[in-house]
Motif scaffolding. Structure first.
Motif, short mmCIF file in Angstrom:
data_model
loop_
_atom_site.label_atom_id
_atom_site.label_comp_id
_atom_site.label_asym_id
_atom_site.label_seq_id
_atom_site.Cartn_x
_atom_site.Cartn_y
_atom_site.Cartn_z
N ILE A 271 -8.63 -0.50 1.84
CA ILE A 271 -7.82 -0.98 2.66
C ILE A 271 -9.26 -2.05 3.58
O ILE A 271 -9.66 -1.97 3.55
N THR B 69 -9.43 3.21 16.18
CA THR B 69 -9.07 3.99 14.32
C THR B 69 -8.71 4.05 13.16
O THR B 69 -8.60 4.02 12.22
N ALA B 70 -8.01 2.97 13.17
CA ALA B 70 -7.50 1.71 12.80
C ALA B 70 -8.61 0.83 12.07
O ALA B 70 -8.52 1.08 10.67
N LEU C 41 0.72 -1.17 0.03
CA LEU C 41 -0.02 0.01 0.21
C LEU C 41 0.85 1.77 -0.12
O LEU C 41 0.15 2.55 -0.43
N PHE C 42 2.25 0.98 0.46
CA PHE C 42 2.74 2.13 1.14
C PHE C 42 4.13 2.45 -0.33
O PHE C 42 4.78 2.64 -0.64
N LYS C 43 3.51 3.53 -0.98
CA LYS C 43 4.08 3.89 -2.83
C LYS C 43 4.78 4.49 -2.56
O LYS C 43 6.05 5.10 -3.22
N THR C 44 5.06 5.81 -1.45
CA THR C 44 5.30 7.04 -1.74
C THR C 44 7.04 7.10 -0.66
O THR C 44 7.31 6.10 -0.35
N MET D 80 -9.35 11.97 8.56
CA MET D 80 -8.52 10.76 7.95
C MET D 80 -8.98 9.60 6.77
O MET D 80 -8.55 9.54 6.17
N LEU E 84 0.21 12.54 15.10
CA LEU E 84 0.22 11.51 16.07
C LEU E 84 1.04 12.53 17.60
O LEU E 84 0.26 12.99 18.45
N PHE F 278 -2.65 13.92 17.63
CA PHE F 278 -3.66 12.51 18.44
C PHE F 278 -3.50 12.22 19.65
O PHE F 278 -4.19 12.20 20.27
N ALA G 125 -6.32 -3.49 8.47
CA ALA G 125 -5.89 -2.90 9.95
C ALA G 125 -5.05 -3.37 11.50
O ALA G 125 -4.30 -3.71 11.02
N TYR H 13 -0.01 18.86 12.18
CA TYR H 13 -0.10 17.91 11.60
C TYR H 13 -1.45 19.03 10.57
O TYR H 13 -0.89 19.51 9.18
N TRP I 256 -1.93 -3.58 10.51
CA TRP I 256 -1.29 -2.34 11.07
C TRP I 256 -0.70 -1.92 12.08
O TRP I 256 0.08 -1.89 12.59
N LYS J 232 4.65 12.74 8.41
CA LYS J 232 2.89 13.42 8.42
C LYS J 232 2.62 12.07 9.44
O LYS J 232 2.10 13.15 10.00
N HIS K 103 -7.04 4.11 -1.17
CA HIS K 103 -6.14 3.49 -1.08
C HIS K 103 -7.30 2.01 -0.13
O HIS K 103 -8.21 2.61 0.55
N HIS L 136 -7.34 8.35 3.77
CA HIS L 136 -7.50 6.59 2.75
C HIS L 136 -7.91 6.12 2.32
O HIS L 136 -7.63 5.21 1.71
#
Ligand code: HEM
Length: 123
Positions: free
Chosen positions: A80, A116-117, A36-39, A71, A52, A55, A85, A62, A88, A47, A78, A75
């Motif tokens: 998910i 949150t997840a 999922l993580f391309k950047t 949030m 956090l 949060f 989750a 942020y 994660w 970020k 993506h 998301h």
């Protein structure tokens, strides 16, 4: 002290730098969710550290840079699943476990994430 935020009690910015470093090293190597993580890894670490911070009751770092967190919406691009989750959260549990804080504080910190997840699940 009772009035201190969770952000302060876990050790503030230094703790979040350690947490996000460990966490994304685990995520980027994870067999299920690394896809999922391309950047850029440093950018997502940064970020997440800013997010956090606010949060957990610290300064609104942020939002100052990226605006309203939204949030779930962020998301949405993506895919998910519930399994994502869970993975994660396993990475987060392991990263929290490595912080130099008490067992009680680790539990209190980790407890902030499951709701949150699962809220991010969109597929
Ligand atoms: C349910 C499991 C989750 C998955 C699979 C997931 C996945 C992702 C992905 C793929 C991105 C984009 C990364 C990129 O730009 O390459 C992202 C961004 C982000 N995620 Fe998550 N995420 C999850 C849960 C969470 C949770 C629980 C939080 C907060 C407690 C969170 C906070 C963030 C933040 C702050 C960003 C950066 C948003 C931005 O672009 O400004 N994520 N996440």
């Amino acid at each position: 002290m009772e009035n201190e935020t969770l952000y302060e009690r876990i050790g503030g910015d230094e703790a979040l730098r350690q947490l996000t470093n460990t966490f994304y090293d685990l995520v980027f190597n994870h067999e299920l969710i690394s896809r999922l993580f391309k950047t850029d890894k440093d950018l997502i670490k940064e970020k997440q550290r800013l997010f956090l911070t606010q949060f957990l009751g610290g300064p609104q770092l942020y939002s100052e840079v990226y605006g309203h967190p939204m949030m779930r919406a962020r998301h949405m691009p993506h895919t998910i699943t519930e399994d994502d989750a869970i993975a994660w959260l396993q990475c987060m549990s392991e990263a929290v476990g490595q912080l130099p804080i008490s067992r009680e504080l680790k539990d209190e910190l980790f407890d902030r994430f499951p709701r949150t997840a699962f809220f991010m699940v969109n597929s």
